[in-house]
Design a protein around this motif. Sequence first.
Motif, mmCIF file in Angstrom:
data_model
loop_
_atom_site.group_PDB
_atom_site.id
_atom_site.type_symbol
_atom_site.label_atom_id
_atom_site.label_comp_id
_atom_site.label_asym_id
_atom_site.label_seq_id
_atom_site.Cartn_x
_atom_site.Cartn_y
_atom_site.Cartn_z
ATOM 1 N N CYS A 1 49.682 38.165 37.762
ATOM 2 C CA CYS A 1 49.477 38.602 39.216
ATOM 3 C C CYS A 1 49.406 40.419 38.686
ATOM 4 C CB CYS A 1 50.559 38.747 39.886
ATOM 5 S SG CYS A 1 50.746 37.103 40.709
ATOM 6 N N ALA A 2 49.713 41.299 38.710
ATOM 7 C CA ALA A 2 49.281 42.906 38.089
ATOM 8 C C ALA A 2 47.764 43.010 37.479
ATOM 9 C CB ALA A 2 50.465 43.224 37.716
ATOM 10 N N LEU A 3 47.365 41.756 36.908
ATOM 11 C CA LEU A 3 45.983 42.547 36.458
ATOM 12 C C LEU A 3 46.628 42.260 34.739
ATOM 13 C CD1 LEU A 3 43.462 44.452 38.743
ATOM 14 C CD2 LEU A 3 43.830 41.928 38.624
ATOM 15 N N ALA A 4 47.378 42.448 34.691
ATOM 16 C CA ALA A 4 47.194 41.787 33.028
ATOM 17 C C ALA A 4 46.863 40.800 32.547
ATOM 18 C CB ALA A 4 48.934 42.125 33.206
ATOM 19 N N VAL A 5 45.671 40.689 33.452
ATOM 20 C CA VAL A 5 45.424 38.771 32.038
ATOM 21 C C VAL A 5 44.361 39.486 31.412
ATOM 22 C CG1 VAL A 5 43.953 36.999 33.308
ATOM 23 C CG2 VAL A 5 45.086 38.382 35.059
ATOM 24 N N PRO B 1 40.315 29.355 43.427
ATOM 25 C CA PRO B 1 39.182 29.689 42.927
ATOM 26 C C PRO B 1 38.802 30.894 43.383
ATOM 27 C CG PRO B 1 38.509 28.890 44.897
ATOM 28 C CD PRO B 1 40.083 28.105 44.729
ATOM 29 N N TYR B 2 38.622 31.920 43.701
ATOM 30 C CA TYR B 2 38.620 33.422 43.833
ATOM 31 C C TYR B 2 39.372 33.576 42.395
ATOM 32 C CZ TYR B 2 38.211 38.132 45.282
ATOM 33 O OH TYR B 2 38.149 39.204 45.338
ATOM 34 N N MET B 3 41.251 33.185 42.667
ATOM 35 C CA MET B 3 41.640 33.555 41.325
ATOM 36 C C MET B 3 40.979 33.344 40.187
ATOM 37 S SD MET B 3 44.582 35.652 41.539
ATOM 38 C CE MET B 3 45.339 36.693 42.282
ATOM 39 N N GLN B 4 40.885 32.063 40.257
ATOM 40 C CA GLN B 4 39.815 31.958 38.685
ATOM 41 C C GLN B 4 38.584 32.692 38.127
ATOM 42 O OE1 GLN B 4 38.910 27.311 39.221
ATOM 43 N NE2 GLN B 4 40.961 26.956 40.052
ATOM 44 N N GLY B 5 38.092 33.188 39.422
ATOM 45 C CA GLY B 5 36.751 34.049 38.593
ATOM 46 C C GLY B 5 37.281 35.383 38.553
ATOM 47 N N PHE B 6 38.013 35.900 38.904
ATOM 48 C CA PHE B 6 38.460 37.103 38.412
ATOM 49 C C PHE B 6 39.099 37.173 37.958
ATOM 50 C CE2 PHE B 6 41.542 40.475 39.255
ATOM 51 C CZ PHE B 6 40.808 41.471 39.706
ATOM 52 N N MET B 7 39.623 36.654 37.709
ATOM 53 C CA MET B 7 41.036 36.464 36.119
ATOM 54 C C MET B 7 40.350 36.285 35.096
ATOM 55 S SD MET B 7 44.955 35.224 36.944
ATOM 56 C CE MET B 7 44.472 33.563 37.550
ATOM 57 N N ALA B 8 39.216 35.513 34.810
ATOM 58 C CA ALA B 8 37.898 34.665 34.080
ATOM 59 C C ALA B 8 37.387 36.209 33.696
ATOM 60 C CB ALA B 8 37.005 34.083 34.481
ATOM 61 N N VAL B 9 36.709 36.911 34.465
ATOM 62 C CA VAL B 9 35.556 38.131 34.240
ATOM 63 C C VAL B 9 36.953 39.279 33.576
ATOM 64 C CG1 VAL B 9 34.590 40.010 34.641
ATOM 65 C CG2 VAL B 9 34.545 37.560 35.371
ATOM 66 N N THR B 10 37.880 39.490 33.910
ATOM 67 C CA THR B 10 38.906 40.598 33.970
ATOM 68 C C THR B 10 39.397 40.667 32.394
ATOM 69 O OG1 THR B 10 39.270 41.049 36.499
ATOM 70 C CG2 THR B 10 41.512 41.603 34.558
ATOM 71 N N SER B 11 39.815 38.902 32.253
ATOM 72 C CA SER B 11 40.314 38.913 31.153
ATOM 73 C C SER B 11 39.325 38.987 29.347
ATOM 74 C CB SER B 11 40.792 37.471 30.596
ATOM 75 O OG SER B 11 39.927 36.376 30.386
#
Length: 325
Positions: free
Chosen positions: A13-17, A274-284
């Motif tokens: 959750c802390a963007l450590a994706v 789905p928001y999380m899916q898009g956000f985390m895919a790009v962030t990773s």
Amino acid sequence: MIRTGKVMLAAVCALAVLTACSEGGRVKQPDEGEGGAGDNSGYTIAMITHETPGDSFWDTVRAGAEQAAKNTGIDLKYSNDPDAGKQAVLIQNAVDSRVDGIATTLVTPDALAGSVKAAADAGIPLVGLNAGIDDYQRLGAQMFFGSDETVAGTAAGERIAAEGAKHPLCVIHQAGSVSLEARCAGVASKLPGTENLQVNGADDAAVVSTLQAKLAQDDSIDYVVGLSAPIALDAIKALDASGSDAKLAAFDLNQATAQAIQDGSLEFAVDQQPYMQGFMAVTSLYLNLKNGNDLGGGEAVLTGPSFVDGDNIDQILPFVQNGTR
């Protein structure tokens, strides 16, 4: 909330994706003073989905991806096509244009295998999202962000069975989608009387008429399971027109289905965030390109499933209205 043994959202959750993709991509040396979220990274990332035009689910996926791109200074190139062959061409186009990273849905894995391999051969890190949890490793994607659709379908089936249903109708709106088939198979694992119905999800009027005819012809159907928010809204119209007493469940949320839960015309929805899916895919991909970060040892990062119903809709609805849930 439904939990599984795979890597859960709480772990990241802390963007450590991060992705298990330390090989490939272009290593960019940071400019002086550059660092952290909000920098101008200069990376270009392509996101390619099987979105059917008009399906609001993908607006939420894309919103998450765009927010992550804004946070990290990424140039995001979004494209989509529900046709498997054309989606494969879009992935190949991204490879040929030498983007820095690719995030793609893998709803028709065999049709996309060649273009995914082309990304790996070109040294471009690629992650899967939303669809393809059972196939992403085989295809060569380094990470996956989404829901386990078999687990989600099974959980929905358990809930429907507990209500005493015997003959659910599971509505598949895209032919060949492994995700939709897994959802229905999960429902059927708890309710052997489950019947699948194929419809053309790109034509709402046809969906309504097909469902209406089926419900009018078979009054033993006691539950309809719509596998997307737009299909669930079509099912509400069909149920009203046919006079059926069947109840309705849905997968995924939009503002209209959230309101339908609140007013009682929809029993519950199975949410995959789905928001999380898009956000985390790009962030990773950003973190891998910038820092060489890895996470998870190849295990999928789950963003769901969870139930949204009359008990929690008041808390969730504001986020749905905001386009982030």
